[in-house]
Design a protein around this motif. Structure first.
Motif, PDB file in Angstrom:
ATOM      1  N   ARG B  70     -42.914 -34.100 -12.056  1.00 20.50           N
ATOM      2  CA  ARG B  70     -43.657 -33.301 -13.032  1.00 20.50           C
ATOM      3  C   ARG B  70     -44.505 -34.168 -13.948  1.00 20.50           C
ATOM      4  NH1 ARG B  70     -41.776 -27.952 -14.216  1.00 20.50           N
ATOM      5  NH2 ARG B  70     -42.310 -28.323 -16.381  1.00 20.50           N
ATOM      6  N   ASN B  73     -48.486 -34.704 -12.631  1.00 20.55           N
ATOM      7  CA  ASN B  73     -49.602 -33.859 -13.080  1.00 20.55           C
ATOM      8  C   ASN B  73     -49.390 -33.397 -14.522  1.00 20.55           C
ATOM      9  OD1 ASN B  73     -47.673 -31.923 -12.737  1.00 20.55           O
ATOM     10  ND2 ASN B  73     -49.035 -30.460 -11.731  1.00 20.55           N
ATOM     11  N   MET B  75     -47.046 -31.874 -16.076  1.00 18.07           N
ATOM     12  CA  MET B  75     -46.494 -30.562 -16.398  1.00 18.07           C
ATOM     13  C   MET B  75     -45.488 -30.669 -17.532  1.00 18.07           C
ATOM     14  SD  MET B  75     -47.895 -28.175 -14.823  1.00 18.07           S
ATOM     15  CE  MET B  75     -46.858 -26.734 -14.935  1.00 18.07           C
ATOM     16  N   ARG B 106     -54.713 -31.800 -13.196  1.00 13.87           N
ATOM     17  CA  ARG B 106     -53.898 -30.811 -12.484  1.00 13.87           C
ATOM     18  C   ARG B 106     -54.648 -30.196 -11.316  1.00 13.87           C
ATOM     19  NH1 ARG B 106     -51.478 -28.123 -17.817  1.00 13.87           N
ATOM     20  NH2 ARG B 106     -50.075 -29.801 -18.383  1.00 13.87           N
ATOM     21  N   ARG B 110     -51.798 -31.203  -7.424  1.00 20.36           N
ATOM     22  CA  ARG B 110     -51.278 -29.839  -7.471  1.00 20.36           C
ATOM     23  C   ARG B 110     -49.789 -29.813  -7.230  1.00 20.36           C
ATOM     24  NH1 ARG B 110     -54.356 -25.295  -7.160  1.00 20.36           N
ATOM     25  NH2 ARG B 110     -52.300 -24.406  -7.424  1.00 20.36           N
TER      26      ARG B 110
END
Lengths: 555, 273
Positions: B70, B73, B75, B106, B110
């Motif tokens: 994570r 990107n 997140m 992002r 992906r």
């Protein structure tokens, strides 16, 4: 396994069971109360429109119920009840309440009659009940028609029913015509006159009236004046015609009385109707009630302006409150850093919902009406001052006040809906490269729409039934014009309006004859409930559609 | 656009390499990550992930595989209170560079989640979501991308007749392949897969695994998995994590045949974890 099979488990379960009954009882109690309330409102509200037969009774000579010294009384039975007298016997006395009509003759519309005073009852076929422009209903026997040319037509004659029907129809058509002339045509002239007057006032201030313009204005004004006089005389003539023909009738107590056919709105023979005619008349009266303007200090006629006013106000309120509440909730839930400050704000918002509505009314009067409305007036409508345009109560201010009052409801339910949108869906959107706002706009908001609409439903239910704050910010007993009409600019948000809730208060507690207004109170209440239900039902239908579309909604 | 320099560096860097696959496509150096100052979940990780290969992250629950994934990107930015040390470069570009736009990152890197989260929209709209938010609304272009993406995700034949029906009506395996289609629609460079098959039955799993093998020709794939067999089946390289540290990383065959660390061996033989 041992623990499960031990006798302890069923015992715990057994201990809980009485609570099922106890809790269920309270729910049933609540439902019962609502049911009783609704039954009373529906029964009384609808019975207002039912054309019940007219009972004629003979009284004993010494009865207290005698009217104008006569022992004969007629009317429709409104109530049968047992009265406990305070007299020496203290015995319960059965009595009936008659709606006798003919208020101008009897000085009252209702009479209580002790049952033991009644010697005979009958339902005379010839008795007529007529709705008049003044003094409420007439109940009596038609005698003859006296035409303008002094000719007479006795009620025994064969042509009489047809003649009466035609005359009332003509009178109604003429009344519509008069209204058209006075309201539309003369109204238009008045508006033009007003415009010229305002122009002139503007010029007066500027102190330089070009001679040519002044003459032109004078000519215009004179033209309008002439046109006005022509229309006014036309209306006057029609009015005179309304009083030309007269219906002579005998009231059950014996006297003959006269009514101009022009003031009879409708009439029927209550004891001649069969069940279908009765049902037809019942629905016709409901439709009249819904679509007509009120008469006689609102106690007669319809309540269309009040329905329309309530509707416009509620819709306007919804249009304001939804974006306001939703945007506030989005900030509070999605953007604000969750912490003590946000928590405090949230508590404050929740508490705002508990502030008495009259406080919002006072705020609305001070802020919206006087401050905002006053500012608009001095900026845009200064030529009309000191007559206020926006600086007085109006449907826009009422809607804004109610929007402010109901915004906490929308914020709270929107927040709940936003929380319920799964984190996974948000992450999926963010992971697709969406910005926070794109995620909110495309994923979160659609998914929480059902919840937002739940908030709107709650807000509408609260707003539509509110009365107290409205009395300060724009509701009136009788509004001459509707907030929407065919005169440009079509939407007149500054206008005062009528409201069903206020109408109920006004009829029930402010009218000169509360007994006469009672059926109207029930009917109006029924309609208000109906309107709120209809608005809610519309919102619920939209919500269900959305819910089917976005299955994720948790509301 | 702040991702332009990154692309520039990529184009200038690629020809310098002897092979067309960049062995340091994702370059992690001394990377540590905390959720809160007390909870350190990644400790001083350094690794290189090659381009156009499938890299598997394995390890017991709570070892930090998903957290690292994570981070690629970003997140984790959504979680308040996080902090990190060290650097991660994707295609030569430092992803924690304050000048870098997270949204652009992002789009290139992906993520496919453990639990597929289709949007409450039609299948078609689900696939083109990332294009729509990028402002691409050309109908014929979108139609084309929908077909290629769904074909790429081996879902086309199953859904081509109901593209405009709700995506919520798809089965679990279809939904996961839909999220892959959705992920590859806007031509990313890296696909991060967080246990993509944990909620799928064996047949659906086989389909997704087959798909991963195909995807690596176009994308760099990183997959987090708890399934050893899956790691051996789909990945070229494997990294073993334990308690926030990367214990070992090597070619998948090498790791499973003769692991250098006894911990790795214990884990892959099932004696631990």
């Amino acid at each position: 396994m041992n623990a499960l099979s031990s006798p302890k488990v069923p015992k715990t379960k057994g201990r809980g069971e009485p609570m099922v009954w106890f809790t269920g009882m309270w729910l049933s109690f609540g439902l019962l109360m609502i049911l009783v309330l609704l039954t009373i409102i529906v029964k009384n509200g609808l019975s207002t429109f039912w054309p019940s037969p007219v009972l004629q009774i003979e009284l004993v000579e010494n009865s207290d119920a005698k009217l104008r010294g006569s022992t004969t009384l007629a009317g429709d039975v409104k109530k049968e009840q047992i009265r406990t007298t305070a007299g020496e016997s203290g015995e319960p006395v059965p009595e009936i309440q008659l709606f006798t009509g003919n208020r101008e003759a009897y000085n009252t519309g209702f009479r209580y009659v002790v049952e033991s005073d009644i010697t005979s009852r009958e339902y005379p076929k010839d008795i007529i009940r007529a709705e008049r422009l003044e003094y409420g209903d007439m109940i009596g026997y038609p005698v003859r028609i006296e035409f303008a040319d002094e000719t007479r037509l006795e009620s025994t004659s064969k042509e009489f029913p047809e003649a009466l029907r035609r005359m009332v129809k003509e009178a109604n058509e003429r009344r519509d015509k008069i209204e058209h002339i006075e309201k539309d045509l003369i109204g238009a002239i008045n508006r033009s006159m007003e415009k010229i007057k305002l122009n002139r006032r503007g010029w007066d201030k500027a102190e330089s009236i070009p001679e040519k313009d002044r003459l032109q204005m004078d000519a215009e004004q004179a033209g309008l004046q002439k046109e006005y006089e022509k229309l006014a005389s036309e209306a006057r003539e029609l009015r005179n015609l309304q009083n030309a023909n007269r219906l002579i009738y005998r009231i059950p107590t014996g006297d003959e009385r006269t009514v101009a056919t022009g003031s009879v709105v409708d009439y029927y023979y209550p004891n001649r109707l069969n069940i279908f005619q009765r049902v037809f008349r019942f629905f016709a009266r409901i439709i009249h009630f819904i679509f007509e303007d009120p008469r006689e200090a609102n106690t007669e006629g319809g309540i269309f302006p009040a329905i329309f006013g309530t509707f416009v106000m509620t819709i306007l309120m919804s249009v304001v409150v939804v974006p306001f509440g939703v945007l506030a909730a989005i900030y509070l839930r999605e953007y604000a850093k969750q912490g003590p400050v946000v928590r405090a704000v949230r508590i404050a918002v929740n508490n705002l919902a508990g502030v008495p509505s009259i406080v919002f009314g006072v705020f609305g009067l001070g802020f919206f009406v006087y401050f905002m409305g006053g500012s608009i007036d001095s900026l845009l409508f200064s030529e009309r001052l000191p007559t206020p345009t926006f600086g007085t109560g109006g449907v826009i201010w009422a809607s804004l006040t109610l929007a402010l009052m109901t915004v906490p409801v929308v914020i709270v339910s929107t927040e709940e809906a936003l929380v319920a949108v799964p984190r996974g869906v948000r992450e999926a959107s963010l992971a697709a490269g969406a910005s926070k706002w794109q995620t909110i706009q495309r994923i979160v908001l659609p998914a929480s729409l059902p919840g937002i609409i739940t908030g709107l439903i709650l807000a509408m239910a609260r707003g539509a039934g509110e009365v107290a704050p409205l009395m300060l910010v724009g509701v009136v007993k009788l509004a001459p014009t509707l907030p929407l009409d065919t005169i440009a600019p079509f939407v007149h948000l500054e206008r005062k309006f009528m409201h069903l809730g206020f109408h109920i208060y006004d009829l029930g507690f402010q009218s000169p004859d509360s007994e006469a207004a009672k059926p109207m109170v029930f009917a109006t209440t029924l309609l208000l409930i109906g309107l709120v239900i209809a608005l809610n039902a519309a919102a619920i239908i939209i919500r269900e559609r959305l819910r089917r579309k976005y299955k994720t909604g948790a509301f | 656009m702040s991702n332009e320099p990154a692309e520039d560096s990529a184009t200038t860097a690629s020809p310098a390499l002897p092979v067309d696959s960049n062995p340091e496509y994702i370059k992690v150096r001394n990377f540590s990550f905390n959720y809160t100052p007390e909870v350190r979940v990644l400790k001083n990780i350094s690794m290189d992930i090659p381009e156009n290969q499938v890299t598997a992250f394995i390890g017991p629950s709570g070892c930090g595989k998903t957290t690292l994934l994570r981070n690629f990107n970003r997140m984790n930015d959504l979680i308040p209170g996080i902090s990190h040390e060290g650097t991660i470069h994707v295609n030569g570009r430092e992803i924690f560079d304050p000048k870098l736009e997270v949204i652009a990152l992002r789009k290139r890197v992906r993520m496919i989640f453990q639990k597929p989260n289709p949007f409450p929209k039609s299948i078609y709209e689900n696939v083109v979501y990332s294009l729509r938010i990028a402002g691409k609304n050309n109908k014929s272009l979108l139609d084309e991308i929908v077909e290629t993406s769904l074909r790429g995700a081996a879902l086309w034949d199953e859904v081509k007749d109901r593209l405009h029906e709700s995506a919520l009506g798809l089965s679990g395996g279809q939904t996961q392949r839909l999220s892959i289609a959705h992920a590859i629609a806007n031509m990313p460079e890296v696909l991060l897969m967080d246990e993509p098959c944990s909620a799928l039955d064996p047949i659906a799993t086989a389909k997704v695994e087959e798909l991963i093998a195909e995807l690596k020709s176009k994308f760099t794939v990183i997959i987090v998995t708890h399934n050893m067999q899956q790691a051996t089946r789909v990945s070229d390289r494997t990294a073993y994590f334990y308690l926030g540290e990367m214990i070992e990383m090597d070619d998948t065959e090498e790791i499973f045949r003769n692991p250098k660390h006894s911990r790795t061996e214990k884990y892959i033989t099932g004696r631990f974890g």
